[in-house]
Design a protein around this motif. Structure first.
Motif, PDB file in Angstrom:
ATOM      1  N   CYS A  54       0.861  -1.188   0.000  1.00 43.78           N
ATOM      2  CA  CYS A  54       0.000   0.000   0.000  1.00 43.78           C
ATOM      3  C   CYS A  54       0.899   1.241   0.000  1.00 43.78           C
ATOM      4  CB  CYS A  54      -0.892  -0.003   1.244  1.00 43.78           C
ATOM      5  SG  CYS A  54       0.064   0.039   2.765  1.00 43.78           S
ATOM      6  N   GLY A  56       1.405   3.507   2.275  1.00 37.88           N
ATOM      7  CA  GLY A  56       2.186   3.730   3.494  1.00 37.88           C
ATOM      8  C   GLY A  56       3.403   2.822   3.577  1.00 37.88           C
ATOM      9  N   VAL A  57       3.255   1.592   3.090  1.00 39.41           N
ATOM     10  CA  VAL A  57       4.360   0.637   3.130  1.00 39.41           C
ATOM     11  C   VAL A  57       5.440   1.037   2.128  1.00 39.41           C
ATOM     12  CG1 VAL A  57       4.948  -1.736   2.510  1.00 39.41           C
ATOM     13  CG2 VAL A  57       3.070  -1.291   4.092  1.00 39.41           C
ATOM     14  N   CYS A 155       2.755   6.224   8.631  1.00 38.95           N
ATOM     15  CA  CYS A 155       1.886   6.482   7.472  1.00 38.95           C
ATOM     16  C   CYS A 155       0.975   7.679   7.760  1.00 38.95           C
ATOM     17  CB  CYS A 155       1.045   5.238   7.189  1.00 38.95           C
ATOM     18  SG  CYS A 155      -0.117   5.522   5.838  1.00 38.95           S
ATOM     19  N   PHE A 157      -1.907   8.118   6.924  1.00 37.49           N
ATOM     20  CA  PHE A 157      -3.279   7.704   7.248  1.00 37.49           C
ATOM     21  C   PHE A 157      -3.393   7.242   8.703  1.00 37.49           C
ATOM     22  CE2 PHE A 157      -2.922   7.319   2.665  1.00 37.49           C
ATOM     23  CZ  PHE A 157      -3.978   8.144   2.297  1.00 37.49           C
ATOM     24  N   VAL A 158      -2.273   6.821   9.281  1.00 39.63           N
ATOM     25  CA  VAL A 158      -2.265   6.510  10.712  1.00 39.63           C
ATOM     26  C   VAL A 158      -2.266   7.830  11.492  1.00 39.63           C
ATOM     27  CG1 VAL A 158      -0.938   5.444  12.586  1.00 39.63           C
ATOM     28  CG2 VAL A 158      -1.119   4.282  10.391  1.00 39.63           C
ATOM     29  N   THR A 251      -5.644   0.665  11.422  1.00 39.22           N
ATOM     30  CA  THR A 251      -6.022   0.816  10.017  1.00 39.22           C
ATOM     31  C   THR A 251      -6.074  -0.501   9.256  1.00 39.22           C
ATOM     32  OG1 THR A 251      -3.725   1.265   9.485  1.00 39.22           O
ATOM     33  CG2 THR A 251      -5.151   3.167   9.844  1.00 39.22           C
ATOM     34  N   THR A 252      -5.478  -1.545   9.802  1.00 42.82           N
ATOM     35  CA  THR A 252      -5.465  -2.806   9.075  1.00 42.82           C
ATOM     36  C   THR A 252      -6.571  -3.764   9.525  1.00 42.82           C
ATOM     37  OG1 THR A 252      -3.778  -3.514  10.632  1.00 42.82           O
ATOM     38  CG2 THR A 252      -3.024  -2.753   8.483  1.00 42.82           C
ATOM     39  N   CYS A 290      -8.771   3.630   6.426  1.00 41.15           N
ATOM     40  CA  CYS A 290      -7.703   3.675   5.421  1.00 41.15           C
ATOM     41  C   CYS A 290      -8.238   3.180   4.073  1.00 41.15           C
ATOM     42  CB  CYS A 290      -6.544   2.799   5.877  1.00 41.15           C
ATOM     43  SG  CYS A 290      -5.430   2.418   4.539  1.00 41.15           S
ATOM     44  N   ALA A 292      -6.604   2.234   1.465  1.00 41.05           N
ATOM     45  CA  ALA A 292      -5.847   1.103   0.900  1.00 41.05           C
ATOM     46  C   ALA A 292      -6.345  -0.217   1.494  1.00 41.05           C
ATOM     47  CB  ALA A 292      -4.361   1.282   1.167  1.00 41.05           C
ATOM     48  N   THR A 293      -6.593  -0.216   2.805  1.00 40.87           N
ATOM     49  CA  THR A 293      -7.119  -1.424   3.446  1.00 40.87           C
ATOM     50  C   THR A 293      -8.481  -1.758   2.844  1.00 40.87           C
ATOM     51  OG1 THR A 293      -5.980  -0.856   5.475  1.00 40.87           O
ATOM     52  CG2 THR A 293      -7.776  -2.405   5.685  1.00 40.87           C
TER      53      THR A 293
HETATM   54  S1  SF4 Z   1      -2.679   0.045   5.420  1.00 38.40           S
HETATM   55 FE1  SF4 Z   1      -3.307   2.202   5.133  1.00 38.40          FE
HETATM   56  S2  SF4 Z   1      -2.771   3.216   7.044  1.00 38.40           S
HETATM   57 FE2  SF4 Z   1      -1.671   1.275   7.020  1.00 38.40          FE
HETATM   58  S3  SF4 Z   1       0.324   1.757   6.114  1.00 38.40           S
HETATM   59 FE3  SF4 Z   1      -1.000   1.132   4.421  1.00 38.40          FE
HETATM   60  S4  SF4 Z   1      -1.889   3.041   3.599  1.00 38.40           S
HETATM   61 FE4  SF4 Z   1      -1.057   3.458   5.634  1.00 38.40          FE
END
Ligand code: SF4
Length: 422
Positions: A54, A56-57, A155, A157-158, A251-252, A290, A292-293
């Motif tokens: 995603c 953030g990773v 991230c 989003f976190v 977020t996951t 999030c 992406a999740t």
């Molecule tokens: S899952 Fe969402 S909040 Fe978590 S690192 Fe990936 S983009 Fe960021």
């Protein structure tokens, strides 16, 4: 998905077959969820629209490799695993990066072993204020612009969840965190939000229902304390701190479950205080989920419509988002979580991780012998594409198909067309 601005993510994390599949979909809108079908002889591999790294990773990996490049003479440490994937973490360790905590939160490197000359990276899921204070004691100033820009890979989003928690905490809401209490991200969110208001961590819908029962007066304070003691911030009193609540999540977690947790609590507050006053007692926080999740989970659900024979999910065993992809798949088909292709011992034997019993197991006869076969293949947000690439090649090999047959399949990739109801 590759984010072009993160150009320091090593090429060896990508895989040629998976890249071709991604390229096939690159001009399409992100909202389309039809899986891609790779046909290799009589084997169909269904790949979801969204999978793997995603935003953030990728950003966190890019920042870690940028730090290695720019600071070759400084000791670089990570507070803990940058993401939950062994390949990436081993790679970083081999390049000289140290891990201050192990994945269970146990400290490996003492405060005194870190100096102000060192570089310390905060992982993608963030860290607690207590750990940041510990870094300050070691001489690492986490408040500088340089640190936030170059070394804090939390991230955005976190951070957004923390900001919203802070805002709502200040407004007098108790923040209910839907997450796994011991997970680093939940610990970090708990730490940041409790600075500004009361917090309580709930694991799932069942726990949310217990909180709801208390709010609606169906559970005694004693029983509630017995169930949730230790999962709340200091000074939390269920009798006064559950009158106004807002839900945020790790977020996951399953986004759908977070929505259910919020709905259960909202209904209880509605029951207790009535519709006219609901806005005062319950804050809508849907905007902190999030994307992406959500994408990965929804794209995985879209796989189920194609009725695959089985699913193989590639990712780290301690990766929360990967475990949720397994949960989605196992509702309708045999589903195997593996961390790499070498766990596919043979067409007859797979070594995989049971997310419920939290242990490795070996399963026999996991792969249908007779073609045609339809296999769903996906990976978690912290899994490099190269691992999924290798898994795909190995599965094709079990049916006697080599790189040539896979290449032929790549030339005629297609979208899975849902069956038309008659
Ligand atoms: S899952 Fe969402 S909040 Fe978590 S690192 Fe990936 S983009 Fe960021």
């Amino acid at each position: 998905m590759a984010y072009k601005q993160f150009d320091r993510v090593p090429n060896h994390y990508s895989g040629p077959v998976i890249q071709r599949i991604k390229d096939f979909r690159q001009d399409e809108g992100k909202r389309s969820l039809q899986p891609t079908v790779l046909t290799v002889g009589a084997l169909e591999v269904l790949v979801p629209r969204h999978f793997g790294f995603c935003f953030g990773v990728e950003r966190a990996i890019h920042m870690a490799f940028s730090a290695l490049e720019r600071h070759p003479d400084r000791q670089i440490s990570l507070l803990s695993e940058i993401i939950h994937n062994p390949l990436v973490n081993d790679d970083l360790e081999q390049r000289g990066i140290r891990f201050i905590h192990d994945s269970d939160g146990e400290r490996r490197i003492e405060e005194s072993e870190i100096s102000s000359e060192d570089v310390v990276l905060i992982p993608a899921f963030g860290t607690t204020l207590e750990i940041e204070q510990s870094l300050q004691r070691s001489g690492i100033d986490t408040t500088t612009e340089e640190f936030r820009r170059d070394f804090d890979t939390t991230c955005p989003f976190v951070s957004k969840v923390w900001d919203r928690g802070e805002e709502l905490g200040r407004e007098g809401y108790t923040i209910i965190i839907h997450g796994k209490f011991r997970h680093e991200e939940t610990q970090a969110t708990h730490s940041h939000t409790k600075e500004h208001g009361r917090t309580l961590v709930v694991l799932n819908r069942a726990e949310a229902q217990q909180v709801a029962d208390f709010i609606a007066g169906r559970m005694s304070p004693e029983l509630f304390r017995g169930l949730f003691s230790g999962k709340w911030s200091e000074g939390f009193d269920p009798e006064t701190d559950l009158q106004r609540v807002a839900v945020v999540n790790q977020t996951t977690m399953l986004a759908e479950e977070t929505t259910e947790v919020a709905a259960v609590l909202r209904d209880a507050l509605l029951e207790r205080y009535g519709a006219d006053d609901l806005g005062h007692h319950f804050a809508d926080t849907n905007d902190t989920l999030c994307y992406a999740t959500n994408w990965n989970q929804n794209a995985t659900k879209a796989l189920l419509d194609a009725e695959p024979d089985l699913a193989v999910i590639v990712g780290g065993y301690n990766s929360s988002n990967t475990a949720h992809l397994v949960e989605i798949c196992e509702q309708v088909m045999p589903s195997f979580l593996i961390s790499a292709a070498d766990e596919l011992h043979s067409a007859d034997c797979i070594r995989h991780f049971d997310i419920h019993r939290r242990q490795y197991i070996e399963t026999r006869d996991w792969l249908p012998q007779n073609l045609p076969v339809r296999i769903a293949l996906t990976s978690g947000a912290s899994c490099p594409d190269v691992l999924m690439n290798d898994v795909l090649g190995r599965i094709a090999g079990f049916y006697g198909y080599g790189p040539e047959e896979v290449a032929l399949g790549l030339d005629r990739l297609a979208l899975h067309e849902p069956a038309v109801a008659v």
